[in-house]
Design an enzyme around this catalytic site. Structure first.
Site, PDB file in Angstrom:
ATOM      1  N   ASP A   9       2.157  -7.798  10.576  1.00 53.77           N
ATOM      2  CA  ASP A   9       3.338  -8.644  10.421  1.00 53.77           C
ATOM      3  C   ASP A   9       4.534  -7.937  11.056  1.00 53.77           C
ATOM      4  O   ASP A   9       4.875  -6.827  10.656  1.00 53.77           O
ATOM      5  CB  ASP A   9       3.565  -8.854   8.923  1.00 53.77           C
ATOM      6  CG  ASP A   9       4.718  -9.795   8.630  1.00 53.77           C
ATOM      7  OD1 ASP A   9       5.590  -9.990   9.503  1.00 53.77           O
ATOM      8  OD2 ASP A   9       4.747 -10.333   7.516  1.00 53.77           O
ATOM      9  N   ILE A  10       5.163  -8.586  11.999  1.00 55.35           N
ATOM     10  CA  ILE A  10       6.252  -7.942  12.743  1.00 55.35           C
ATOM     11  C   ILE A  10       7.432  -7.569  11.847  1.00 55.35           C
ATOM     12  O   ILE A  10       8.140  -6.601  12.119  1.00 55.35           O
ATOM     13  CB  ILE A  10       6.708  -8.825  13.938  1.00 55.35           C
ATOM     14  CG1 ILE A  10       7.535  -8.004  14.918  1.00 55.35           C
ATOM     15  CG2 ILE A  10       7.434 -10.066  13.473  1.00 55.35           C
ATOM     16  CD1 ILE A  10       7.734  -8.655  16.263  1.00 55.35           C
ATOM     17  N   GLY A  31       6.640 -19.805  11.946  1.00 59.93           N
ATOM     18  CA  GLY A  31       6.060 -18.635  12.605  1.00 59.93           C
ATOM     19  C   GLY A  31       6.867 -17.367  12.388  1.00 59.93           C
ATOM     20  O   GLY A  31       7.327 -17.073  11.277  1.00 59.93           O
ATOM     21  N   ASP A  33       9.819 -16.622  13.415  1.00 62.31           N
ATOM     22  CA  ASP A  33      11.197 -16.962  13.061  1.00 62.31           C
ATOM     23  C   ASP A  33      11.342 -17.136  11.549  1.00 62.31           C
ATOM     24  O   ASP A  33      12.249 -16.544  10.915  1.00 62.31           O
ATOM     25  CB  ASP A  33      11.538 -18.282  13.787  1.00 62.31           C
ATOM     26  CG  ASP A  33      13.024 -18.469  13.999  1.00 62.31           C
ATOM     27  OD1 ASP A  33      13.793 -17.569  13.627  1.00 62.31           O
ATOM     28  OD2 ASP A  33      13.401 -19.527  14.529  1.00 62.31           O
ATOM     29  N   SER A 121       5.923 -17.348  22.493  1.00 65.65           N
ATOM     30  CA  SER A 121       5.453 -18.673  22.955  1.00 65.65           C
ATOM     31  C   SER A 121       3.986 -18.989  22.663  1.00 65.65           C
ATOM     32  O   SER A 121       3.530 -20.096  22.975  1.00 65.65           O
ATOM     33  CB  SER A 121       5.708 -18.896  24.460  1.00 65.65           C
ATOM     34  OG  SER A 121       7.082 -19.112  24.719  1.00 65.65           O
ATOM     35  N   THR A 122       3.231 -18.037  22.077  1.00 70.29           N
ATOM     36  CA  THR A 122       1.793 -18.284  21.898  1.00 70.29           C
ATOM     37  C   THR A 122       1.452 -18.981  20.585  1.00 70.29           C
ATOM     38  O   THR A 122       0.278 -19.185  20.273  1.00 70.29           O
ATOM     39  CB  THR A 122       0.988 -16.970  21.961  1.00 70.29           C
ATOM     40  OG1 THR A 122       1.377 -16.135  20.849  1.00 70.29           O
ATOM     41  CG2 THR A 122       1.209 -16.232  23.263  1.00 70.29           C
ATOM     42  N   GLY A 123       2.479 -19.330  19.799  1.00 68.82           N
ATOM     43  CA  GLY A 123       2.237 -20.037  18.540  1.00 68.82           C
ATOM     44  C   GLY A 123       2.482 -21.525  18.717  1.00 68.82           C
ATOM     45  O   GLY A 123       1.791 -22.201  19.484  1.00 68.82           O
ATOM     46  N   VAL A 124       3.515 -22.002  18.044  1.00 71.69           N
ATOM     47  CA  VAL A 124       3.877 -23.425  18.109  1.00 71.69           C
ATOM     48  C   VAL A 124       4.131 -23.869  19.565  1.00 71.69           C
ATOM     49  O   VAL A 124       3.860 -25.028  19.910  1.00 71.69           O
ATOM     50  CB  VAL A 124       5.140 -23.668  17.246  1.00 71.69           C
ATOM     51  CG1 VAL A 124       5.683 -25.071  17.420  1.00 71.69           C
ATOM     52  CG2 VAL A 124       4.825 -23.426  15.781  1.00 71.69           C
ATOM     53  N   TYR A 125       4.616 -22.971  20.406  1.00 69.84           N
ATOM     54  CA  TYR A 125       4.940 -23.351  21.791  1.00 69.84           C
ATOM     55  C   TYR A 125       3.724 -23.403  22.719  1.00 69.84           C
ATOM     56  O   TYR A 125       3.851 -23.743  23.900  1.00 69.84           O
ATOM     57  CB  TYR A 125       6.032 -22.449  22.368  1.00 69.84           C
ATOM     58  CG  TYR A 125       7.430 -22.768  21.842  1.00 69.84           C
ATOM     59  CD1 TYR A 125       7.628 -23.785  20.908  1.00 69.84           C
ATOM     60  CD2 TYR A 125       8.547 -22.079  22.284  1.00 69.84           C
ATOM     61  CE1 TYR A 125       8.896 -24.090  20.425  1.00 69.84           C
ATOM     62  CE2 TYR A 125       9.821 -22.380  21.810  1.00 69.84           C
ATOM     63  CZ  TYR A 125       9.987 -23.381  20.876  1.00 69.84           C
ATOM     64  OH  TYR A 125      11.249 -23.684  20.407  1.00 69.84           O
TER      65      TYR A 125
HETATM   66  P1  ADP Z   1       6.578 -19.650  19.493  1.00 70.37           P
HETATM   67  O1  ADP Z   1       7.369 -20.820  18.944  1.00 70.37           O
HETATM   68  O2  ADP Z   1       7.351 -18.829  20.503  1.00 70.37           O
HETATM   69  O3  ADP Z   1       5.216 -20.039  19.962  1.00 70.37           O
HETATM   70  P2  ADP Z   1       5.556 -18.608  16.933  1.00 70.37           P
HETATM   71  O4  ADP Z   1       6.355 -17.843  15.925  1.00 70.37           O
HETATM   72  O5  ADP Z   1       5.067 -19.956  16.545  1.00 70.37           O
HETATM   73  O6  ADP Z   1       6.466 -18.642  18.245  1.00 70.37           O
HETATM   74  O7  ADP Z   1       4.292 -17.746  17.367  1.00 70.37           O
HETATM   75  C1  ADP Z   1       4.321 -16.634  18.238  1.00 70.37           C
HETATM   76  C2  ADP Z   1       3.153 -15.714  17.912  1.00 70.37           C
HETATM   77  O8  ADP Z   1       3.474 -14.915  16.767  1.00 70.37           O
HETATM   78  C3  ADP Z   1       1.858 -16.435  17.560  1.00 70.37           C
HETATM   79  O9  ADP Z   1       0.782 -15.762  18.228  1.00 70.37           O
HETATM   80  C4  ADP Z   1       1.754 -16.285  16.046  1.00 70.37           C
HETATM   81  O10 ADP Z   1       0.409 -16.231  15.600  1.00 70.37           O
HETATM   82  C5  ADP Z   1       2.409 -14.951  15.832  1.00 70.37           C
HETATM   83  N1  ADP Z   1       3.023 -14.715  14.499  1.00 70.37           N
HETATM   84  C6  ADP Z   1       3.367 -15.611  13.534  1.00 70.37           C
HETATM   85  N2  ADP Z   1       3.930 -14.988  12.471  1.00 70.37           N
HETATM   86  C7  ADP Z   1       3.951 -13.658  12.777  1.00 70.37           C
HETATM   87  C8  ADP Z   1       4.401 -12.478  12.104  1.00 70.37           C
HETATM   88  N3  ADP Z   1       4.959 -12.520  10.891  1.00 70.37           N
HETATM   89  N4  ADP Z   1       4.253 -11.277  12.737  1.00 70.37           N
HETATM   90  C9  ADP Z   1       3.714 -11.200  13.979  1.00 70.37           C
HETATM   91  N5  ADP Z   1       3.278 -12.265  14.662  1.00 70.37           N
HETATM   92  C10 ADP Z   1       3.385 -13.481  14.077  1.00 70.37           C
END
Ligand code: ADP
Length: 169
Positions: A9-10, A31, A33, A121-125
């Site tokens: 977790d970042i 995500g 954010d 960008s690899t999540g919701v985007y």
């Molecule tokens: P975006 O809208 O830029 O795609 P997201 O937050 O939806 O951003 O996802 C970006 C990446 O971060 C995805 O691969 C997701 O699985 C990952 N992610 C989501 N939550 C966390 C977290 N708490 N720590 C690290 N990576 C995360």
């Protein structure tokens, strides 16, 4: 510069600056954010509101980056950057590369030496993980920066494996 990979977790990273995969409103989202605002507390959103009322009335443009406090997080700063939404019909790679480059430029302004990045960008985007990892690693490797420690923090083992393959390849 040393590039390392962490699975986790970042928001838990003890680095100078954590990069947020924000959206242009700077008002929070899901995500990464959502996790940053939840764990960092209201101080971060408060600073984001001030940015929206001053320098970024129209929101933060895609590919740019801006810093705020990190509130209750272990990091000192959060660097918010807006990744592009993935498109099959249009190549938006330059904007994704810009997120990494601009975040490091802001980190240099803050004199941050250690920075944690999510896979922007690899999540919701919707950006494919392998291509997102390629752009992330290539851009950071070639960046002209004083940052010494870059950590890519990958949420799951699949993403970690993809980054590992790209880093050693
Ligand atoms: P975006 O809208 O830029 O795609 P997201 O937050 O939806 O951003 O996802 C970006 C990446 O971060 C995805 O691969 C997701 O699985 C990952 N992610 C989501 N939550 C966390 C977290 N708490 N720590 C690290 N990576 C995360």
């Amino acid at each position: 510069m040393e590039i390392t990979l962490v699975q986790g977790d970042i928001t838990e990273q003890p680095v100078d600056a954590i990069v947020n995969a924000a959206n242009s409103s700077l008002m929070g989202g899901g995500g990464v954010d959502g996790a940053i605002h939840r764990r960092g507390g209201p101080e971060i959103l408060e600073e984001c509101r001030k940015l929206r009322a001053s320098a970024y009335r129209e929101g933060l443009p895609t590919g740019q980056a801006v810093a705020t406090t990190a509130g209750r997080l272990a990091a000192r700063w959060v660097i918010h950057t807006v990744g592009p939404v993935y498109s099959k019909s249009e190549d938006r790679s330059a904007l994704l590369a810009s997120c990494y480059r601009e975040s490091l430029r802001v980190a240099d302004e803050l004199e941050a030496r250690s920075v944690a990045f999510p896979a922007i960008s690899t999540g919701v985007y919707g950006w494919p993980m392998d291509d997102g990892a390629r752009i992330a690693i290539e851009t950071v490797r070639h960046a002209d920066t004083s940052v010494e420690d870059v950590r890519f923090v990958l949420f799951d083992s699949a993403a970690h494996a993809v980054f590992e393959a790209r880093l050693s390849g």
